[in-house]
Design a protein around this motif. Structure first.
Motif, mmCIF file in Angstrom:
data_model
loop_
_atom_site.group_PDB
_atom_site.id
_atom_site.type_symbol
_atom_site.label_atom_id
_atom_site.label_comp_id
_atom_site.label_asym_id
_atom_site.label_seq_id
_atom_site.Cartn_x
_atom_site.Cartn_y
_atom_site.Cartn_z
ATOM 1 N N PHE A 280 44.984 38.356 36.871
ATOM 2 C CA PHE A 280 44.053 38.810 37.850
ATOM 3 C C PHE A 280 44.537 38.415 39.110
ATOM 4 O O PHE A 280 44.928 39.328 40.001
ATOM 5 C CB PHE A 280 42.438 38.328 37.613
ATOM 6 N N LYS B 281 48.189 40.292 40.208
ATOM 7 C CA LYS B 281 47.625 41.775 40.588
ATOM 8 C C LYS B 281 46.925 41.944 42.027
ATOM 9 O O LYS B 281 47.265 42.828 42.659
ATOM 10 C CB LYS B 281 46.783 42.407 39.564
ATOM 11 N N SER C 111 32.938 39.252 28.844
ATOM 12 C CA SER C 111 33.106 40.507 29.400
ATOM 13 C C SER C 111 33.369 40.569 30.759
ATOM 14 O O SER C 111 34.070 41.605 31.395
ATOM 15 C CB SER C 111 32.061 41.625 28.892
ATOM 16 N N THR D 108 37.068 40.731 31.686
ATOM 17 C CA THR D 108 37.695 42.063 31.128
ATOM 18 C C THR D 108 37.395 43.252 32.510
ATOM 19 O O THR D 108 38.206 43.764 32.911
ATOM 20 C CB THR D 108 37.212 42.719 30.028
ATOM 21 N N LYS D 109 36.038 42.872 33.028
ATOM 22 C CA LYS D 109 35.774 43.850 33.808
ATOM 23 C C LYS D 109 36.394 43.778 35.317
ATOM 24 O O LYS D 109 36.717 44.584 35.939
ATOM 25 C CB LYS D 109 34.194 43.632 34.157
ATOM 26 N N HIS E 48 39.551 43.059 35.567
ATOM 27 C CA HIS E 48 40.689 43.647 35.568
ATOM 28 C C HIS E 48 40.393 45.181 35.682
ATOM 29 O O HIS E 48 41.336 45.950 36.292
ATOM 30 C CB HIS E 48 41.541 43.519 34.163
ATOM 31 N N ASN E 49 39.355 45.773 35.016
ATOM 32 C CA ASN E 49 38.965 47.321 35.097
ATOM 33 C C ASN E 49 38.692 47.590 36.666
ATOM 34 O O ASN E 49 38.836 48.766 36.896
ATOM 35 C CB ASN E 49 38.039 47.498 34.252
ATOM 36 N N GLU E 50 38.228 46.526 37.458
ATOM 37 C CA GLU E 50 37.801 46.926 38.525
ATOM 38 C C GLU E 50 38.656 46.419 39.737
ATOM 39 O O GLU E 50 38.170 46.716 40.992
ATOM 40 C CB GLU E 50 36.158 46.077 38.720
ATOM 41 N N ASN F 246 38.772 48.852 42.703
ATOM 42 C CA ASN F 246 37.569 48.856 43.687
ATOM 43 C C ASN F 246 37.467 47.243 44.454
ATOM 44 O O ASN F 246 36.913 47.336 45.584
ATOM 45 C CB ASN F 246 36.125 48.978 42.855
#
Length: 355
Positions: free
Chosen positions: A122, A125, A151, A154-155, A157-159, A162
């Motif tokens: 994270f 990135k 979770s 994981t969230k 990385h997905n966010e 944003n």
């Protein structure tokens, strides 16, 4: 075989970072060079079996580090994986001190918590996406350490897209507007008030032209509050490998920020608490028949050295419940506790092979 040839032989096309570590040890200690030369085929085979897996290679490098630290003192001789046929066991090291005191060393590197790699990924990135922003500000993220739901990682990385937008918005709002060393804290949207960003205007920032990122942490770090469970499991696993009626030491270190020396104290306290309470189920779930079975192994453990990998002195725990035949001298303990900070007492090949 010279040192360069030895490195090429055992590592072949291995990881350059690991290669350079061992190469430095070979250069600085001729006794370690003799040790590696004598065991070159065994070490080479182990490196091949690691198959460039970082954790497995790090385990092997930690083994080599322990050998290196011991062999810097000419009073120690070290044999790698000597076979005890009677017990069908090959402990990591058989060590002699002053050619008279003999003891066994098992080493264990405790693998980091599952979150560590996710946090590092994270951070990388985020850095890559915001490092070009021109700003006098610095920022960091933290997660509420009481969060139990994995979770969220994981969230994160997905966010990231944003989150980057959120960073840019705050930069636009506060750049050049915060006073020196002032701190603003914001709740990052979408994480149920569990994810926060701090923005500061540090006076000592190296480059005031570009934004600075201090990374993702927690308050204090990603503790599960049960980090010592991992210590307990690894210690229980290792004591099964000890040689009866020998002085057996366990040297451990951790790859994780979430493990501290007090986790070792918690582990020992946990063990004795369950013995005192006659909690047989605890030991049965750990693979022992009962408490008596556990004690039959535990009495062979003379002590545990925790290498902290910091500038602080390492921690040694002495097992007062060990078999009298398994006690270790205070002279040896003193060296082990300080061996990372003691300069080499030997030079080289004139002291003979290390094995």
């Amino acid at each position: 075989m010279d040192k360069n040839s030895l490195i090429k032989y055992i590592f072949r096309n291995g990881d350059k970072d690991f290669t350079s570590i061992v190469e430095n040890w070979l250069i600085s200690s001729n006794r370690f060079y003799n040790f590696v030369l004598y065991n070159k085929d065994k070490i080479r085979k182990k490196i091949k079996n690691c198959n460039n897996k970082k954790n497995e290679m790090s385990d092997l490098i930690f083994e080599m580090e322990v050998a290196y630290l011991l062999l810097r003192n000419e009073l120690f001789t070290v044999t790698y994986e000597k076979e005890f046929k009677k017990y069908n066991k090959k402990p990591d090291f058989l060590v002699q001190y002053k050619n008279e005191t003999e003891f066994i060393i098992e080493v264990k590197r405790i693998i980091g918590a599952q979150h560590d790699d996710l946090v590092k990924e994270f951070d990388e990135k985020i850095k890559n996406q915001i490092s070009h922003l021109k700003s006098s500000l610095a920022f960091s993220f933290w997660i509420d350490c009481t969060v139990k739901n994995d979770s969220i990682f994981t969230k994160l990385h997905n966010e990231i897209p944003n989150i980057v937008k959120f960073i840019k918005k705050k930069v636009d709002n506060f750049d050049q507007k915060l006073s020196s060393d002032d701190i603003k804290e914001f709740v990052v949207p979408g994480f149920d008030n569990n994810f926060f960003m701090e923005v500061t205007s540090p006076t000592r920032k190296a480059n005031n032209s570009f934004i600075c990122y201090y990374g993702l942490t927690s308050r204090p770090v990603f503790y599960s509050q049960k980090e010592y469970y991992k210590f307990t499991d690894d210690i229980f696993d290792k004591i099964r490998q000890l040689i009866p009626n020998k002085t057996n030491l366990l040297i451990i270190t951790s790859a994780s920020e979430t493990h501290e020396d007090f986790d070792l104290s918690k582990t020992i306290h946990c063990i004795f608490t369950n013995i005192i309470r006659n909690n047989k189920d605890f030991f049965i779930t750990k693979g022992f028949k009962d408490i008596e079975d556990f004690n039959s192994y535990f009495k062979n453990l003379s002590g545990i050295l925790y290498l902290k990998k910091t500038s602080e002195q390492d921690v040694f725990w002495i097992n007062d419940c060990s078999n009298l035949k398994c006690r270790i001298s205070l002279e040896v303990i003193k060296y082990l506790e300080n061996m990372r900070f003691i300069r080499s007492s030997s030079a080289g090949p004139d002291h003979g092979p290390a094995n």
